[in-house]
Motif scaffolding. Sequence first.
Motif, mmCIF file in Angstrom:
data_model
loop_
_atom_site.group_PDB
_atom_site.id
_atom_site.type_symbol
_atom_site.label_atom_id
_atom_site.label_comp_id
_atom_site.label_asym_id
_atom_site.label_seq_id
_atom_site.Cartn_x
_atom_site.Cartn_y
_atom_site.Cartn_z
ATOM 1 N N GLY A 157 45.035 34.773 25.680
ATOM 2 C CA GLY A 157 44.578 34.510 24.318
ATOM 3 C C GLY A 157 44.775 35.700 23.402
ATOM 4 N N ALA A 158 43.811 35.933 22.531
ATOM 5 C CA ALA A 158 43.939 36.974 21.512
ATOM 6 C C ALA A 158 44.172 38.354 22.123
ATOM 7 C CB ALA A 158 42.692 36.995 20.634
ATOM 8 N N ILE A 212 43.883 49.684 17.287
ATOM 9 C CA ILE A 212 42.520 50.143 17.584
ATOM 10 C C ILE A 212 41.868 50.485 16.250
ATOM 11 C CG2 ILE A 212 41.137 51.912 18.736
ATOM 12 C CD1 ILE A 212 43.452 52.214 20.754
ATOM 13 N N VAL A 213 40.992 49.591 15.767
ATOM 14 C CA VAL A 213 40.355 49.747 14.457
ATOM 15 C C VAL A 213 38.846 49.781 14.655
ATOM 16 C CG1 VAL A 213 40.067 48.764 12.151
ATOM 17 C CG2 VAL A 213 42.247 48.500 13.359
ATOM 18 N N ARG A 253 31.214 36.722 9.454
ATOM 19 C CA ARG A 253 32.257 37.627 9.927
ATOM 20 C C ARG A 253 31.688 38.744 10.797
ATOM 21 N NH1 ARG A 253 35.821 39.295 4.989
ATOM 22 N NH2 ARG A 253 36.668 40.706 6.558
ATOM 23 N N LEU A 254 30.524 38.528 11.349
ATOM 24 C CA LEU A 254 29.951 39.443 12.339
ATOM 25 C C LEU A 254 29.901 38.729 13.687
ATOM 26 C CD1 LEU A 254 27.053 40.993 10.255
ATOM 27 C CD2 LEU A 254 29.079 42.192 11.111
ATOM 28 N N HIS A 264 38.656 41.328 14.321
ATOM 29 C CA HIS A 264 38.393 42.762 14.486
ATOM 30 C C HIS A 264 38.047 43.055 15.943
ATOM 31 C CE1 HIS A 264 38.085 45.787 11.263
ATOM 32 N NE2 HIS A 264 37.393 46.504 12.127
ATOM 33 N N GLY A 265 38.752 42.406 16.866
ATOM 34 C CA GLY A 265 38.232 42.325 18.220
ATOM 35 C C GLY A 265 38.651 43.364 19.218
#
Length: 427
Positions: free
Chosen positions: A66-67, A75-76, A347-348, A367-368
């Motif tokens: 998957g994602a 890396i953010v 979005r959290l 943002h994962g």
Amino acid sequence: MANTPYPQSYYAASANAVTPRPVLQGEVETDVCVIGAGYTGLSSALFLLEHGFRVTVLEAAKVGFGASGRNGGQIVNSYSRDIDVIERSVGPKQAQLLGQMAFEGGKIIRERVAKYQIQCDLKDGGVFAALNSKHMAHLESQKRLWERYGHTQLELLDERRIREVVACENYVGGLLDMSGGHIHPLNLALGEAAAVESLGGTIYEQSAAVRIERGASPVVHTAEGKVRAKFIIVAGNAYLGNLVPELAAKSMPCGTQVITTAPLGDDLANSLLPQDYCVEDCNYLLDYYRLTSDKRLIFGGGVVYGARDPANIEAIIHPKMLKAFPQLKDVKIDYAWTGNFLLTLSRLPQVGRLGDNIYYSQGCSGHGVTYTHLAGKVLAEALRGQAERFDAFADLPHYPFPGGQLLRTPFAAMGAWYYGLRDKLGF
């Protein structure tokens, strides 16, 4: 039975060699059954194994399918909604805990890479690029915010400095985060899976969870077997389907698209990104890109709400790439793919427990890469009886999308259209 292969992505084509893992057949017993062999599941499994738990991981397709194996590889730090939003919506103690954790995921990745000698082309340095003065003011505020939480590896870039970092004429400045960076995401997942197995964990592939039998001793059923466990961790994110209906109601799978060029050669590649940093812009519907180890450009962006596969991914993303880098107009595109992430209304991320023994984390909202590694640690802490950090996430308020599952996609698309218009008009 069906065998689900990796998508035809650059990552799958350049993945490290790995032996296929078995399908679950029959009955097994374990301490913790983890559903999903992406970053959340693998991170949870590693932390639990390091503390003596017996762990069995069920993957519907292949590790990192998957994602975790399709994302931009960046890396953010922090969350899809930054710490200032959290500060305004929760109490000071909860905000302080969540703020302190916002920069932990990247550290966990680097620790895993070093400890387990994972070959995933790890590079340091990530840039947030400003397209206008409003974006630049936001980055100045973000730098102050992050430094307030002890994150100091940051440098504001003026128009001259960002030209030294990225050969794109569209930016007025930026923010360099040296604790950011980039990786080959599928190879990171494969390396973490190998680490899980080196500690005695078991991973079954092509073994989708089809039903959870809840109760004091829960059981996860697959097509050909079942796992009896003391605890279950649900880590399927955008690929979970309707296995846990109460989780599906408060989230929505969305698709993002990625293309990869043919190899550019050292001179052209180094002229685009001389320091080999990754870049994302500050738009709501943002573009992101970086170089690979063999000097290709990976470029991603776009959102498809409801996670439908676009008919022509290259047609969506290639113009975005040429807007940033017109010097690539004659370069061939070798790969194009889509991958799903899970969006929440806030979005959290959504973290919690169903009953006494089913734990979950989902909804990274694009943002994962860093958050999922933190989530694995937080979930493992909770199973060990240390729930303070778990509770800080679990107490975040979450709401179903307006109109339920039927209308969540058009409502979200309308919101994206509005913010896309704001991006174009610069307000």
